[in-house]
Design a protein around this motif. Structure first.
Motif, PDB file in Angstrom:
ATOM      1  N   ARG A 112      -6.499   1.703  -7.745  1.00 38.55           N
ATOM      2  CA  ARG A 112      -5.058   1.951  -7.612  1.00 38.55           C
ATOM      3  C   ARG A 112      -4.254   0.749  -8.092  1.00 38.55           C
ATOM      4  N   GLY A 113      -4.731   0.076  -9.109  1.00 42.75           N
ATOM      5  CA  GLY A 113      -4.025  -1.086  -9.627  1.00 42.75           C
ATOM      6  C   GLY A 113      -3.344  -0.781 -10.947  1.00 42.75           C
ATOM      7  N   GLY A 114      -2.664  -1.785 -11.479  1.00 40.92           N
ATOM      8  CA  GLY A 114      -1.981  -1.642 -12.759  1.00 40.92           C
ATOM      9  C   GLY A 114      -2.822  -2.210 -13.886  1.00 40.92           C
ATOM     10  N   GLU A 156      -0.346  11.230  -9.695  1.00 43.44           N
ATOM     11  CA  GLU A 156       0.653  10.187  -9.934  1.00 43.44           C
ATOM     12  C   GLU A 156       1.232  10.340 -11.335  1.00 43.44           C
ATOM     13  N   GLU A 157       2.471  10.813 -11.442  1.00 46.28           N
ATOM     14  CA  GLU A 157       3.042  11.209 -12.732  1.00 46.28           C
ATOM     15  C   GLU A 157       3.409  10.042 -13.634  1.00 46.28           C
ATOM     16  N   PHE A 197      -9.258   7.679  -8.996  1.00 45.22           N
ATOM     17  CA  PHE A 197      -8.151   6.947  -9.614  1.00 45.22           C
ATOM     18  C   PHE A 197      -6.846   7.455  -9.005  1.00 45.22           C
ATOM     19  N   GLU A 198      -6.101   6.560  -8.339  1.00 48.08           N
ATOM     20  CA  GLU A 198      -4.941   6.986  -7.564  1.00 48.08           C
ATOM     21  C   GLU A 198      -3.604   6.507  -8.107  1.00 48.08           C
ATOM     22  N   LYS A 199      -3.591   5.398  -8.835  1.00 55.24           N
ATOM     23  CA  LYS A 199      -2.295   4.850  -9.248  1.00 55.24           C
ATOM     24  C   LYS A 199      -2.504   3.808 -10.327  1.00 55.24           C
ATOM     25  N   GLY A 200      -1.509   3.666 -11.216  1.00 61.37           N
ATOM     26  CA  GLY A 200      -1.548   2.625 -12.232  1.00 61.37           C
ATOM     27  C   GLY A 200      -1.996   3.166 -13.581  1.00 61.37           C
ATOM     28  N   ASP A 201      -2.686   2.312 -14.338  1.00 61.50           N
ATOM     29  CA  ASP A 201      -3.208   2.666 -15.660  1.00 61.50           C
ATOM     30  C   ASP A 201      -4.659   2.222 -15.716  1.00 61.50           C
TER      31      ASP A 201
END
Length: 489
Positions: free
Chosen positions: A201-203, A251-252, A227-231
């Motif tokens: 969930r990182g960037g 996560e849009e 995978f929950e957030k970021g790229d």
């Protein structure tokens, strides 16, 4: 006497009404059967649908049950059911791969036009490198995850890991890589947060040369990576025998890139878990990867707003039980270019590619299908492409279609130089070797698509997939329809 005649009359009238109603219902069932058969559904799919329609109507169930059983026996479904009742066999995992170096020059140029803009920004300065391995100061992956800070590189020595392998990663600009070959992680009943081997969930996290194996959790959604957030950028990774290979959130604002990776023997067998399951992300890019042998679920399912699916193999092969090979249930903008997509004989669904089945959710719903080799080995019926609802455009050019089925698109289909052929045009189709065998039939020629079909979208292939998870850049302009340009020897 008059009262008795009246009762008998009412009885006869009621019987006639019941018979008439049953006849009309059966006629309706027959009409549904014919309509669905014309739409490319298999007999088994239609019978299952009709059984649900008459469920709860005892008289109809009594009359239709033997009819449906006879249809199944005639269609050979009893043999299929016996086959499906066999356990889903998972072989030993393939050998660990070596390190795949960062591509330069021509091959790197294949993916760069499709990458989200943030990936092209130079990463922040590296703070430090953390080494993990049996002979390193840090011997535990979970400890390295707790120590890592933004901008770090985490290097994991090649080998098999069974202890302290689960981790949650929430850092930014992080590179996690196997060194000296792949680092193979076995869940062995463990999971991070009850979800996956790794939760990310990182960037801007990049993961390279890692294998994710055998994840199981209580809700049957255990993933190699959640995978929950970021790229997130996945390179040269294997997702093998998990309940979900890789599963994302909705996560849009997030993006996912998958390159040179393999997804095999994933799925809990419930039809809701898949080799790859991508939620409502902003964008998905998949290049030069190999999806095969899913357990009842799909090989590839994505709800992303934008999908670029380039030069991959989606082949369920012998022993695979995937439903759809490629499922884009919410439409969106999708470029499916230069892929080999094959449906096996044991599928539970007659559709190879499904688009917009659950309703179009994007502002612009258009599917570009170009230079793909589409093979349906499921005998009797099928749909190479199914778009069940209006509201989308399909631009289809230079695809090679082999096997049973048609395109089932109600409106909005533009097709140019999509050609059907027989299995004999391939070198070794029983081994999923879909190279054309020379001399090639003169009908099978490539036509350069008009720029007016897809303004701003390149529908010309510049590479072809290579077994098992690589890509070869074309040295000349394409000459044939389909995904492969190099002829068999």
């Amino acid at each position: 006497m008059a009262k008795r005649r009246s009762s008998r009359y009412r009885y006869k009238k009621t019987k006639l009404i019941l018979l008439g109603t049953s006849f009309l219902v059966l006629m309706g069932v027959g009409g549904v059967f014919m309509e669905y058969r014309a739409s490319g559904y298999s007999v088994a799919e239609i019978v299952n649908y009709l059984e649900r329609r008459v469920e709860g109507h005892p008289r109809l169930e009594k009359w239709t049950t033997p009819v449906f059983a006879r249809i199944r026996a005639w269609d050979g479904e009893s043999e299929f059911q016996a086959q499906a009742a066999q356990p889903f066999l998972i072989p030993p995992p393939p050998p660990r791969w070596g390190v795949v170096a960062l591509k330069e020059g021509e091959e790197r140029s294949l993916i760069e036009p499709y990458l989200p803009g943030g990936w092209l920004i130079p990463p922040s300065p590296v703070h430090r490198t953390l080494h993990v391995g049996p002979t390193e100061p840090i011997k535990s992956i979970s400890v390295a995850a707790s120590m890592a800070r933004d901008g770090d590189v985490v290097q994991i020595d090649a080998g098999d890991y069974h202890e302290d392998v689960v981790a949650s990663w929430g850092q930014n600009d992080l590179l996690i890589q196997g060194v000296g070959g792949s680092a193979r992680l076995f869940a062995d009943g463990r999971s991070a947060e009850g979800k996956a081997l790794w939760v990310v969930r990182g960037g801007r996290i990049r993961i390279e040369n890692i294998d994710f194996m055998n994840t199981r959790v209580s809700d049957r959604n255990g993933a190699g990576i959640r995978f929950e957030k970021g790229d997130l950028w996945i390179r040269n990774c294997l997702f093998f025998a998990n309940e979900n290979g890789l599963l994302t959130s909705d996560e849009e604002s997030s993006s996912l890139v998958i390159e040179n990776s393999e997804f095999a023997y994933n799925g809990a067998g419930d039809g809701f878990s898949h080799d790859l399951y991508v939620g409502k992300l902003n964008s998905l890019v998949v290049l030069a990867s190999y999806f095969h042998h899913a357990n009842v679920g799909h090989l590839f399912k994505s709800r992303a707003l934008r999908n670029d699916i380039l030069y991959n193999r989606l082949t369920d092969e012998m022993g695979g039980r995937a439903s759809y090979e490629l499922d884009l249930p919410n439409g969106g903008t999708a470029l499916v270019l230069g892929n080999i997509i094959q449906q096996g004989v044991d599928t539970e669904n007659s559709t190879v590619i499904s688009y917009g089945e659950e309703g179009m959710s994007g502002p612009d719903n258009v599917l570009y299908l170009a230079s793909n080799t589409l093979v349906n080995d499921k005998e009797g019926a099928g749909a190479f492409l199914r778009v069940p609802k209006a509201g989308a455009r399909v631009i289809s050019v230079n695809n090679l279609l082999v096997g049973y089925g048609e395109y089932h698109v109600p409106v909005g289909l533009v097709s140019s130089n999509d050609l059907k052929a027989d299995w004999q045009v391939f070198y070794r189709p029983l081994r999923q070797d879909y190279r054309l065998e020379g001399p090639v039939d003169e009908r099978l020629h490539y036509e350069t698509p008009s720029a007016m079909l897809a303004p701003g979208i390149d529908l010309v292939p510049h590479a072809e997939p290579v077994v098992p998870r690589q890509v070869s850049v074309l040295k000349r302009a394409p000459a044939y329809p389909g995904a492969l340009q190099i002829l068999a020897p």
